[in-house]
Design a protein around this motif. Sequence first.
Motif, PDB file in Angstrom:
ATOM      1  N   GLY A  46       0.819  -1.212   0.000  1.00  0.00           N
ATOM      2  CA  GLY A  46       0.000   0.000   0.000  1.00  0.00           C
ATOM      3  C   GLY A  46       0.851   1.259   0.000  1.00  0.00           C
ATOM      4  N   ASN A  47       1.907   1.261   0.813  1.00  0.00           N
ATOM      5  CA  ASN A  47       2.817   2.412   0.834  1.00  0.00           C
ATOM      6  C   ASN A  47       3.467   2.625  -0.528  1.00  0.00           C
ATOM      7  OD1 ASN A  47       2.368   3.002   3.547  1.00  0.00           O
ATOM      8  ND2 ASN A  47       4.117   1.811   4.254  1.00  0.00           N
ATOM      9  N   ASP A  48       3.904   1.527  -1.154  1.00  0.00           N
ATOM     10  CA  ASP A  48       4.537   1.630  -2.474  1.00  0.00           C
ATOM     11  C   ASP A  48       3.558   2.216  -3.497  1.00  0.00           C
ATOM     12  OD1 ASP A  48       6.869   0.550  -1.400  1.00  0.00           O
ATOM     13  OD2 ASP A  48       6.527  -1.463  -2.240  1.00  0.00           O
ATOM     14  N   GLU A  76      -5.938   3.671  -6.088  1.00  0.00           N
ATOM     15  CA  GLU A  76      -6.951   2.646  -5.822  1.00  0.00           C
ATOM     16  C   GLU A  76      -6.302   1.342  -5.364  1.00  0.00           C
ATOM     17  OE1 GLU A  76      -9.258   2.596  -9.433  1.00  0.00           O
ATOM     18  OE2 GLU A  76     -10.398   4.383  -8.830  1.00  0.00           O
ATOM     19  N   ASN A  77      -5.151   1.006  -5.950  1.00  0.00           N
ATOM     20  CA  ASN A  77      -4.411  -0.172  -5.496  1.00  0.00           C
ATOM     21  C   ASN A  77      -3.935   0.003  -4.053  1.00  0.00           C
ATOM     22  OD1 ASN A  77      -4.732  -1.519  -7.941  1.00  0.00           O
ATOM     23  ND2 ASN A  77      -2.742  -0.887  -8.742  1.00  0.00           N
ATOM     24  N   ALA A  78      -3.469   1.205  -3.734  1.00  0.00           N
ATOM     25  CA  ALA A  78      -3.041   1.487  -2.359  1.00  0.00           C
ATOM     26  C   ALA A  78      -4.220   1.312  -1.405  1.00  0.00           C
ATOM     27  CB  ALA A  78      -2.485   2.911  -2.253  1.00  0.00           C
ATOM     28  N   SER A  79      -5.357   1.840  -1.791  1.00  0.00           N
ATOM     29  CA  SER A  79      -6.551   1.722  -0.955  1.00  0.00           C
ATOM     30  C   SER A  79      -6.911   0.251  -0.731  1.00  0.00           C
ATOM     31  CB  SER A  79      -7.725   2.459  -1.619  1.00  0.00           C
ATOM     32  OG  SER A  79      -8.875   2.360  -0.828  1.00  0.00           O
ATOM     33  N   SER A  80      -6.849  -0.535  -1.778  1.00  0.00           N
ATOM     34  CA  SER A  80      -7.152  -1.967  -1.672  1.00  0.00           C
ATOM     35  C   SER A  80      -6.185  -2.663  -0.717  1.00  0.00           C
ATOM     36  CB  SER A  80      -7.088  -2.610  -3.062  1.00  0.00           C
ATOM     37  OG  SER A  80      -7.279  -3.994  -2.969  1.00  0.00           O
ATOM     38  N   GLU A  81      -4.906  -2.375  -0.843  1.00  0.00           N
ATOM     39  CA  GLU A  81      -3.898  -2.992   0.032  1.00  0.00           C
ATOM     40  C   GLU A  81      -4.107  -2.594   1.498  1.00  0.00           C
ATOM     41  OE1 GLU A  81      -1.604  -5.297  -0.612  1.00  0.00           O
ATOM     42  OE2 GLU A  81      -1.949  -5.354  -2.769  1.00  0.00           O
ATOM     43  N   PHE A  82      -4.349  -1.307   1.729  1.00  0.00           N
ATOM     44  CA  PHE A  82      -4.560  -0.846   3.104  1.00  0.00           C
ATOM     45  C   PHE A  82      -5.825  -1.468   3.695  1.00  0.00           C
ATOM     46  CE2 PHE A  82      -2.080   3.211   1.905  1.00  0.00           C
ATOM     47  CZ  PHE A  82      -0.885   2.675   2.360  1.00  0.00           C
ATOM     48  N   GLN A 130      -5.267   1.897  13.899  1.00  0.00           N
ATOM     49  CA  GLN A 130      -5.232   3.359  13.842  1.00  0.00           C
ATOM     50  C   GLN A 130      -4.316   3.830  12.709  1.00  0.00           C
ATOM     51  OE1 GLN A 130      -4.128   3.714  18.049  1.00  0.00           O
ATOM     52  NE2 GLN A 130      -5.935   4.994  18.343  1.00  0.00           N
ATOM     53  N   GLU A 131      -3.183   3.173  12.572  1.00  0.00           N
ATOM     54  CA  GLU A 131      -2.255   3.502  11.483  1.00  0.00           C
ATOM     55  C   GLU A 131      -2.937   3.308  10.129  1.00  0.00           C
ATOM     56  OE1 GLU A 131       1.858   1.748   9.490  1.00  0.00           O
ATOM     57  OE2 GLU A 131       1.328   1.136  11.521  1.00  0.00           O
ATOM     58  N   LEU A 132      -3.623   2.194   9.990  1.00  0.00           N
ATOM     59  CA  LEU A 132      -4.282   1.898   8.714  1.00  0.00           C
ATOM     60  C   LEU A 132      -5.438   2.852   8.430  1.00  0.00           C
ATOM     61  CD1 LEU A 132      -3.999  -1.946   8.904  1.00  0.00           C
ATOM     62  CD2 LEU A 132      -3.024  -0.491   7.110  1.00  0.00           C
ATOM     63  N   ASP A 133      -6.179   3.230   9.456  1.00  0.00           N
ATOM     64  CA  ASP A 133      -7.242   4.223   9.248  1.00  0.00           C
ATOM     65  C   ASP A 133      -6.657   5.527   8.715  1.00  0.00           C
ATOM     66  OD1 ASP A 133      -9.280   2.511  10.037  1.00  0.00           O
ATOM     67  OD2 ASP A 133      -9.355   3.276  12.092  1.00  0.00           O
TER      68      ASP A 133
END
Length: 164
Positions: A42-44, A66-72, A103-106
Motif C-alpha cells: 500500500g505504501n509503495d 486505488e491499489n493502495a486503498s485496496s492494500e490498506f 489506527q495507522e491503517l485508518d
Amino acid sequence: MRKIIPILVLMIVTVSLSGCLGTQIAQIDQLTESINDHIKSGNDYFNQAATSTNKYQYSSARSQAENASSEFNQARTTSQEALIYSKNLQDQVYITYFQITLQELDAKINATNQLIVAIPLFARNDTRTGNTHVDSANQFMKQSLEYQKQREELVQQNPTKFKS
C-alpha cells in the motif's frame, strides 16, 4: 488408581490448551506477516500515485491510489482478525499492537481517499482544491507515521512476541 485418573485428565487438558494457544500465536504471526506485506504494498502504491500525480499522469495516479486503498483495506481486515485472536488470548501486548495497527491503517486509508479525491481536481486544473486535499492526505500520512513508530517501539520492547 483414582488419583491417577484426575491427574491424567488434567495433563491432557493442559496439553490441549497449550496446543490451542500455540496455534493462535502461530496464526497471529502469520497474520502479522500478511498485514506487513499489505502495508508495504500500500505504501509503495501510494508513493507511486503521488509521483504520478506530480508528473501529471492522472490515469496512472488514480489506478495506483486505488491499489493502495485496496492494500490498506486488506491489511485492515487482516488486523481486525488478528485483534480477535489477541483478545481470545487475552494478551495485552498483541491487543495494543493491533489496535495501533488499525489506527495507522485508518490514517493511511484516509490519506489515500484524500489523494483519490485530489487527482481529478488536478486533472481539471482545480489546483487550489486539489492542494487542500493533498495537504489533508499529508497530515493523515504524518499521523500514520506516528502510529507506525508506536508499533515499532512495542515490537522492540517485546522482541519475544514478534518475529523479526
